[in-house]
Enzyme design. Structure first.
Site, PDB file in Angstrom:
ATOM      1  N   ARG A  59      39.116  31.510  39.143  1.00  0.00           N
ATOM      2  CA  ARG A  59      38.213  32.489  39.763  1.00  0.00           C
ATOM      3  C   ARG A  59      38.774  32.860  41.135  1.00  0.00           C
ATOM      4  O   ARG A  59      38.438  32.230  42.138  1.00  0.00           O
ATOM      5  CB  ARG A  59      36.807  31.896  39.915  1.00  0.00           C
ATOM      6  CG  ARG A  59      36.044  31.705  38.597  1.00  0.00           C
ATOM      7  CD  ARG A  59      34.631  31.187  38.862  1.00  0.00           C
ATOM      8  NE  ARG A  59      33.739  31.374  37.741  1.00  0.00           N
ATOM      9  CZ  ARG A  59      33.407  30.419  36.869  1.00  0.00           C
ATOM     10  NH1 ARG A  59      33.897  29.208  36.991  1.00  0.00           N
ATOM     11  NH2 ARG A  59      32.574  30.677  35.870  1.00  0.00           N
ATOM     12  N   CYS A  85      35.636  31.254  28.426  1.00  0.00           N
ATOM     13  CA  CYS A  85      35.635  30.551  29.712  1.00  0.00           C
ATOM     14  C   CYS A  85      34.249  30.471  30.323  1.00  0.00           C
ATOM     15  O   CYS A  85      34.082  30.027  31.443  1.00  0.00           O
ATOM     16  CB  CYS A  85      36.621  31.211  30.674  1.00  0.00           C
ATOM     17  SG  CYS A  85      36.252  32.940  30.967  1.00  0.00           S
ATOM     18  N   ARG A 106      42.098  35.392  37.057  1.00  0.00           N
ATOM     19  CA  ARG A 106      41.179  36.520  36.920  1.00  0.00           C
ATOM     20  C   ARG A 106      41.215  37.322  38.207  1.00  0.00           C
ATOM     21  O   ARG A 106      41.111  36.759  39.297  1.00  0.00           O
ATOM     22  CB  ARG A 106      39.767  36.006  36.656  1.00  0.00           C
ATOM     23  CG  ARG A 106      38.750  37.142  36.665  1.00  0.00           C
ATOM     24  CD  ARG A 106      37.404  36.692  36.213  1.00  0.00           C
ATOM     25  NE  ARG A 106      36.702  35.951  37.249  1.00  0.00           N
ATOM     26  CZ  ARG A 106      35.498  35.416  37.076  1.00  0.00           C
ATOM     27  NH1 ARG A 106      34.903  35.494  35.898  1.00  0.00           N
ATOM     28  NH2 ARG A 106      34.895  34.769  38.044  1.00  0.00           N
ATOM     29  N   HIS A 133      30.369  20.478  49.841  1.00  0.00           N
ATOM     30  CA  HIS A 133      31.586  19.663  49.903  1.00  0.00           C
ATOM     31  C   HIS A 133      31.326  18.231  49.476  1.00  0.00           C
ATOM     32  O   HIS A 133      32.171  17.596  48.860  1.00  0.00           O
ATOM     33  CB  HIS A 133      32.173  19.684  51.311  1.00  0.00           C
ATOM     34  CG  HIS A 133      33.032  20.861  51.542  1.00  0.00           C
ATOM     35  ND1 HIS A 133      33.955  21.276  50.620  1.00  0.00           N
ATOM     36  CD2 HIS A 133      33.131  21.717  52.572  1.00  0.00           C
ATOM     37  CE1 HIS A 133      34.576  22.335  51.079  1.00  0.00           C
ATOM     38  NE2 HIS A 133      34.090  22.640  52.270  1.00  0.00           N
ATOM     39  N   GLU A 161      32.551  40.124  28.542  1.00  0.00           N
ATOM     40  CA  GLU A 161      31.275  39.619  29.055  1.00  0.00           C
ATOM     41  C   GLU A 161      30.188  40.682  29.000  1.00  0.00           C
ATOM     42  O   GLU A 161      29.062  40.452  29.403  1.00  0.00           O
ATOM     43  CB  GLU A 161      31.418  39.023  30.460  1.00  0.00           C
ATOM     44  CG  GLU A 161      32.470  39.610  31.336  1.00  0.00           C
ATOM     45  CD  GLU A 161      32.699  38.858  32.652  1.00  0.00           C
ATOM     46  OE1 GLU A 161      32.075  37.811  32.896  1.00  0.00           O
ATOM     47  OE2 GLU A 161      33.504  39.351  33.445  1.00  0.00           O
ATOM     48  N   ASN A 212      28.712  33.379  30.276  1.00  0.00           N
ATOM     49  CA  ASN A 212      27.675  33.322  31.315  1.00  0.00           C
ATOM     50  C   ASN A 212      27.066  34.707  31.513  1.00  0.00           C
ATOM     51  O   ASN A 212      25.855  34.863  31.603  1.00  0.00           O
ATOM     52  CB  ASN A 212      28.249  32.834  32.639  1.00  0.00           C
ATOM     53  CG  ASN A 212      28.941  31.496  32.497  1.00  0.00           C
ATOM     54  OD1 ASN A 212      28.717  30.799  31.525  1.00  0.00           O
ATOM     55  ND2 ASN A 212      29.785  31.148  33.448  1.00  0.00           N
ATOM     56  N   ASP A 213      27.948  35.695  31.581  1.00  0.00           N
ATOM     57  CA  ASP A 213      27.449  37.064  31.712  1.00  0.00           C
ATOM     58  C   ASP A 213      27.079  37.670  30.360  1.00  0.00           C
ATOM     59  O   ASP A 213      26.108  38.408  30.253  1.00  0.00           O
ATOM     60  CB  ASP A 213      28.494  37.946  32.410  1.00  0.00           C
ATOM     61  CG  ASP A 213      28.437  37.766  33.912  1.00  0.00           C
ATOM     62  OD1 ASP A 213      27.328  37.735  34.466  1.00  0.00           O
ATOM     63  OD2 ASP A 213      29.513  37.637  34.545  1.00  0.00           O
ATOM     64  N   ARG A 239      20.758  35.699  34.839  1.00  0.00           N
ATOM     65  CA  ARG A 239      21.220  34.314  34.766  1.00  0.00           C
ATOM     66  C   ARG A 239      20.803  33.481  35.977  1.00  0.00           C
ATOM     67  O   ARG A 239      20.929  32.266  35.972  1.00  0.00           O
ATOM     68  CB  ARG A 239      22.746  34.267  34.573  1.00  0.00           C
ATOM     69  CG  ARG A 239      23.551  34.747  35.753  1.00  0.00           C
ATOM     70  CD  ARG A 239      25.020  34.973  35.376  1.00  0.00           C
ATOM     71  NE  ARG A 239      25.913  33.932  35.867  1.00  0.00           N
ATOM     72  CZ  ARG A 239      27.237  34.043  35.910  1.00  0.00           C
ATOM     73  NH1 ARG A 239      27.833  35.143  35.452  1.00  0.00           N
ATOM     74  NH2 ARG A 239      27.975  33.081  36.370  1.00  0.00           N
TER      75      ARG A 239
HETATM   76  C1  PEP Z   1      31.274  34.345  32.655  1.00  0.00           C
HETATM   77  O1  PEP Z   1      30.607  35.334  32.963  1.00  0.00           O
HETATM   78  O2  PEP Z   1      31.094  33.686  31.602  1.00  0.00           O
HETATM   79  C2  PEP Z   1      32.326  33.867  33.547  1.00  0.00           C
HETATM   80  C3  PEP Z   1      33.132  32.887  33.187  1.00  0.00           C
HETATM   81  O3  PEP Z   1      32.421  34.466  34.765  1.00  0.00           O
HETATM   82  P1  PEP Z   1      31.511  34.071  36.018  1.00  0.00           P
HETATM   83  O4  PEP Z   1      30.704  32.849  35.634  1.00  0.00           O
HETATM   84  O5  PEP Z   1      32.450  33.819  37.123  1.00  0.00           O
HETATM   85  O6  PEP Z   1      30.681  35.298  36.149  1.00  0.00           O
HETATM   86 MG    MG Z   2      31.251  36.624  34.554  1.00  0.00          MG
END
Ligand code: PEP
Ligand code: MG
Length: 566
Positions: free
Chosen positions: A295, A500, A330, A188, A429, A452-453, A463
């Site tokens: 999210r 994203c 999402r 926080h 992803e 990211n995934d 990751r």
């Molecule tokens: C991603 O995987 O790029 C993504 C935006 O989802 P998260 O980071 O919540 O897995």
């Molecule tokens: Mg993801």
């Protein structure tokens, strides 16, 4: 001079004198005879705490908006939790100790339960519980909290941890920066510091031993460094850095209301990723045109049962109403590194390759339908769009769409209004999805590439694993080729395509992404202005040339070096 490193929690540089927030709460644990009297003292302290929290909540609501006040609603819930009261009373009865000791033991019991969870977000909730415990203890001891609302001079706050109650009262004019011993990026303190725009470093482990009130320190919230008793050279160096930083922020702020378009008028959309409705404020302040990724799983976390349809509806509606542009919600993306203890998900060897996201939704249709109902109902209040996470095959997408169709039918039968034209999309992803993007595009209105995934699955690199962090390469030619392929497939089928994952907010990649035709970029709000600056400084043709140059290279290193030049 001592240099301490911690977590860069909120960007910026602060130079000034320390105000050390010390804990002066002390009491002895003693045996008592009159348990009823201790119970009465507890009742009074709970009541006083409640009155204070209601007052702070009201003040924060008026001065900082209802989203910032949510933390105090959570505190009130902790305070009202009958389990907490009975845990304290049970201790009083079983051990015949004073209420201060019973309270601290009970609070510690609850807090450490949260602190030991694997999930960072849940871990941070332990500090909310301790914050409430502290307030009750102060009321028991009759010790007033140090007021941060009216400071007489400019200071840098240093503390073990700054509680939400502390940060909410902070006088922005006088507090130049924060540094704390504990906390992570999602604590926080970090969240509040970012939204207040105050530079902060958290998790600077030796900070309390290194300073006292009045010590001069430099807080570098960009590098995550605190310099205690800086040398003359360091002071000069950081004064220059501070001036440069401020100049740069002023320049970026001028871009806030300008469109994200290239010099020759090719326009893209820049949106923000959010976790809770509270993040909308920062999204708007940074010039987001929409929410490209909400999210929703955060709504399900930090609690002990599923959120109701009504709770979800309220949250989605709040975001939709505050955002003029699109709000992409999402559906539940739980599993992997995000746990929901109350769902009793199985322990798995490879959680990221296991039971997560849409895979859970398709099996727990009850949970999925409740969420879809809430999203559909909220669609009346703004440009709401639905997005499925982790789709890896056409069948999965069709199954999700089938359930959505059933929910729409139910709502229609019940006479509940929703936007029947609402757009439906999916995240790309998983490499399998990227490879069949042409087939998937026929069944959706849009894609959003979750890099990211996508990077972790494409390069087979966890990751979360520090040890293989070098192999987790956004610039890997395989990743960039997949992304380009997805954009082409989407456009061929008249779908729009966004991104994203964190890559969307990396300014170095902006020319490439514009050049391949990405339509929407969604990122942490603080990155928006930087990406916009890059986009506004080039032409579409230049961006397309960058794409050709990138695709002619063979390694991530070569590509990264090339893109660093722009
Ligand atoms: C991603 O995987 O790029 C993504 C935006 O989802 P998260 O980071 O919540 O897995
Ligand atoms: Mg993801």
């Amino acid at each position: 001079m001592i240099k301490l490193t911690g977590v860069a929690a909120s960007p910026g540089i602060a130079i000034g004198e320390v105000l050390l927030l010390e804990e002066e709460l002390s009491y002895d644990k003693v045996k008592v005879e009159d348990i009823a009297e201790e119970k009465d003292r507890l009742k009074e302290a709970l009541l006083a705490s409640k009155e204070q929290l209601i007052a702070i909540k009201k003040k924060v609501e008026e001065e900082m908006g209802s989203d910032k006040a949510e933390i105090f609603q959570a505190h009130l819930m902790v305070l009202d939790d009958p389990e907490l009261t009975s845990a304290i009373e049970n201790k009083l009865e079983a051990e015949a100790i004073n209420v201060e000791a019973a309270l601290e033991e009970a609070i510690e019991g609850f807090a450490s339960m949260f602190a030991n969870m694997d999930d960072d977000y849940m871990k941070e909730r332990a500090s909310d519980i301790r914050d409430v415990g502290d307030r009750i203890l102060r009321n028991l001891l009759g010790v007033e909290a140090q007021s941060l609302a009216q400071l007489e001079r400019e200071v840098i706050l240093i503390a073990d941890d700054l509680t939400p109650s502390d940060t909410a009262q902070v006088d922005k004019e006088q507090v130049l920066g924060f540094a704390t011993k504990i906390g992570g990026r999602t604590s926080h303190t970090a969240i509040m510091a970012r939204s207040l725009g105050i530079p902060a470093v958290v998790g600077a482990k030796e900070i309390l031993e290194a300073v006292e009130t009045g010590t001069t320190v430099i807080v570098d919230g960009i590098a995550g460094v605190v310099i205690v008793d800086p040398t003359e050279e360091q002071l000069t160096e950081y004064q220059q850095k501070l001036a440069d930083y401020q100049k740069r922020q002023e320049k970026l702020a001028e871009l806030k209301d300008l469109p994200a378009e290239t010099e020759d008028g090719h326009r893209v959309e820049l949106a923000a990723n959010i976790g809770t409705p509270a993040d909308v404020t920062s999204a708007l302040e940074n010039g987001a045109e929409g929410i490209g990724l909400y999210r929703s799983e955060f709504l399900y976390m930090d609690r002990d049962s599923l959120p109701t349809e009504e709770e979800q509806f309220e949250a989605y509606k709040e975001v939709a109403e505050r955002i003029d542009g699109p709000t992409v919600i999402r559906t539940l993306d739980i599993g992997g590194d995000k746990e929901l203890p109350y769902l009793d998900l199985p322990d798995e060897m490879n959680p990221f390759l296991g039971y997560r996201a849409i895979r859970i939704s398709l099996e727990r249709v009850d949970i999925f339908k409740t969420q879809l109902r809430a999203i559909l109902r909220a669609s009346k209040y703004g440009q709401v769009k639905i997005m499925y996470p982790m789709i890896s095959s056409l069948e999965e997408l069709q199954a999700a769409n089938q359930i959505l169709a059933e929910v729409k039918e139910d709502l229609t039968k019940e006479g509940v209004e929703f936007n029947s034209e609402l757009e439906v999309g999916m995240m790309i992803e998983v490499p399998a999805a990227a490879m069949i993007a042409d087939l998937l595009a026929k069944e959706v209105d849009f894609f959003s590439i979750g890099t990211n995934d996508l990077i972790q699955y494409t390069t087979a690199t966890d990751r979360m694993n520090e040890q293989v962090a070098d192999l987790y390469q956004p610039f890997h030619p395989a990743v960039l080729r997949l992304i380009k392929r997805v954009v082409e497939a989407a456009h061929k089928h008249d779908s729009w395509v966004g991104m994203c994952g964190e890559m969307a907010g990396d300014r170095r990649l902006a020319p490439f992404l514009v050049g391949i035709g990405l339509d929407e970029f969604s990122m942490s709000a603080v990155s928006i202005a930087e990406v916009k600056e890059v986009i506004r400084s080039l032409t579409l043709q230049q961006a397309e040339e960058v794409v050709d140059q990138v695709l002619a290279l063979s390694t991530a290193k070569q590509i990264e070096d090339l893109l660093a030049k722009y």
